[in-house]
Design a protein around this motif. Structure first.
Motif, short mmCIF file in Angstrom:
data_model
loop_
_atom_site.label_atom_id
_atom_site.label_comp_id
_atom_site.label_asym_id
_atom_site.label_seq_id
_atom_site.Cartn_x
_atom_site.Cartn_y
_atom_site.Cartn_z
N GLY A 22 34.48 29.67 46.58
CA GLY A 22 34.06 29.56 47.98
C GLY A 22 35.21 29.27 48.93
O GLY A 22 35.04 29.37 50.16
N GLN A 23 36.37 28.93 48.39
CA GLN A 23 37.53 28.62 49.23
C GLN A 23 38.62 29.70 49.18
O GLN A 23 39.75 29.46 49.60
N GLY A 31 41.75 27.55 49.68
CA GLY A 31 41.86 27.44 51.13
C GLY A 31 43.15 27.96 51.71
O GLY A 31 43.29 28.10 52.93
N LYS A 32 44.13 28.27 50.85
CA LYS A 32 45.42 28.77 51.33
C LYS A 32 45.30 30.26 51.70
O LYS A 32 44.52 31.00 51.11
N PRO A 33 46.08 30.74 52.67
CA PRO A 33 46.04 32.16 53.03
C PRO A 33 46.66 33.00 51.91
O PRO A 33 47.75 32.71 51.43
N LEU A 34 45.93 34.05 51.52
CA LEU A 34 46.36 34.88 50.41
C LEU A 34 46.53 36.34 50.85
O LEU A 34 45.74 36.84 51.66
N ILE A 35 47.52 36.99 50.28
CA ILE A 35 47.72 38.44 50.44
C ILE A 35 47.41 39.04 49.08
O ILE A 35 48.15 38.83 48.11
N SER A 36 46.31 39.77 48.99
CA SER A 36 45.78 40.19 47.70
C SER A 36 45.78 41.69 47.54
O SER A 36 45.71 42.45 48.52
N SER A 37 45.85 42.14 46.30
CA SER A 37 45.68 43.56 45.99
C SER A 37 44.33 44.05 46.49
O SER A 37 43.31 43.39 46.29
N PRO A 58 43.95 27.54 40.43
CA PRO A 58 43.01 27.81 41.52
C PRO A 58 42.98 26.68 42.55
O PRO A 58 42.89 26.92 43.75
N GLU A 59 43.06 25.44 42.08
CA GLU A 59 43.04 24.30 43.00
C GLU A 59 44.24 24.34 43.96
O GLU A 59 44.12 24.01 45.14
N VAL A 91 38.18 40.16 41.60
CA VAL A 91 39.00 39.58 40.54
C VAL A 91 39.43 38.17 40.89
O VAL A 91 39.32 37.24 40.07
N MET A 92 39.93 37.99 42.12
CA MET A 92 40.41 36.66 42.50
C MET A 92 39.27 35.65 42.57
O MET A 92 39.43 34.49 42.16
N ALA A 93 38.12 36.08 43.07
CA ALA A 93 36.97 35.16 43.17
C ALA A 93 36.58 34.65 41.79
O ALA A 93 36.27 33.46 41.61
N ARG A 94 36.61 35.55 40.79
CA ARG A 94 36.26 35.12 39.43
C ARG A 94 37.32 34.17 38.88
O ARG A 94 36.99 33.19 38.20
#
Length: 304
Positions: free
Chosen positions: A223-224, A199-205, A194-195, A213-216
């Protein structure tokens, strides 16, 4: 508003087939040629359809036609109804003593399709008169097609309500990870944390994004989370990755990576895996071919 009950009560399947062909061909003349009927006959059928539904379905230009908003709605529903009608007709036409007919499978993008493909191949080798139809879709579309009888089987990934169906769980699971361009600094890592992605740009399902899911998974870094785009079919999202839009979060083995490609895959840590289930509607009346294939799937799963 058009609805399914209206279509079932007032519209015959032939009229819906005509409407689908007109929208596909874009002109009345070409559609009439495909259907082997005269253009006046086709125009009359479409006008009758509009009158029965009480809505204008087509905008008629000088050289082409296009569906209205209600026409676009009918286009989606008509395709489903015609597919279901064809499947029902095929089921009734099949002689119980001869294994033939159509089997429809709707599936999410998963490495588990390797098992399904093997099942299809070995079954058709034994019953060559059975034809399979594979439709790729996310969980919401897959369960809709299964519930409505359009699909006989659905391949679902980590679906929370899988107990609503009869199903077999494949022994293989799919693992989440990160696809990145081969020159990215994170390629040097064996796994991505996660670290690393904070803050990196993500392309997520799309589904994973909606379910948080990703937030968890990000935990204290939630928060980033910076999702810049979502997808429902990952091969389309691959183009965004190649345009340097961000890191593609997806399941392993769905995008060609490593081995001389310009894309690399790294698993995420802590690891996140999903179950893969092959489901069918509980209590549904099945054709002879579908019932035999269900048994074939179960038999194969016992040895995989």
């Amino acid at each position: 508003m058009l609805n399914l009950h209206t279509l079932e009560a007032y519209v015959d399947i032939r009229a819906l087939r005509y409407f689908l062909i007109v929208c596909q061909e874009g002109t009345m003349s070409r559609a009439a040629e495909v259907l082997h009927i005269t253009q006046p006959t086709l125009s009359r059928q479409i006008s009758n359809l509009e009158r029965e539904l009480g809505s204008q379905l087509l905008i008629r230009h000088s050289r082409h036609v296009e569906p209205t908003e209600k026409g676009k709605y009918l286009l989606r529903r008509a395709a489903e109804i015609v597919d279901l009608a064809d499947k029902t007709r095929a089921d009734f036409a099949a002689d119980g003593s001869i294994v033939e007919g159509d089997i429809s499978i709707v599936a999410g993008e998963t490495h588990g399709m390797k098992f399904v493909a093997h099942a299809v191949s070995t079954f058709q080798a034994k019953y060559p008169q059975v034809r399979f139809h594979i439709h790729s879709a996310d969980a919401s579309v897959a369960t809709h097609r299964l519930d409505s009888g359009i699909a006989d089987f659905a391949v679902l990934l980590g679906y929370p309500n899988v107990s609503d169906y009869d199903y077999i769980r494949l022994r293989a699971t799919d693992a989440w990870g990160v696809y990145m361009l081969a020159d990215d600094p994170l390629v040097a890592k064996e796994a991505v944390s996660p670290e690393d992605l904070a803050g990196k740009p993500l392309i997520s399902s799309e589904r994973a994004d909606k379910m948080g899911v990703m937030a968890r998974w990000f935990g204290e870094y939630a928060g980033q989370v910076n999702v810049v785009a979502t997808y429902n079919l990952v091969r389309s999202a691959e183009y965004l990755l190649r345009e340097h839009m961000g890191y593609l979060i997806a399941l392993d083995q769905l995008v060609p990576a490593g081995g001389g490609t310009d894309i690399e895959f790294r698993p995420i840590y802590p690891p996140a895996v999903v179950n893969v289930d092959v489901c069918w509607k509980r209590g549904a009346k099945q054709s002879h071919a579908v019932d035999l294939f269900r048994r074939h799937l179960i038999a194969l799963s016992d040895f995989k």
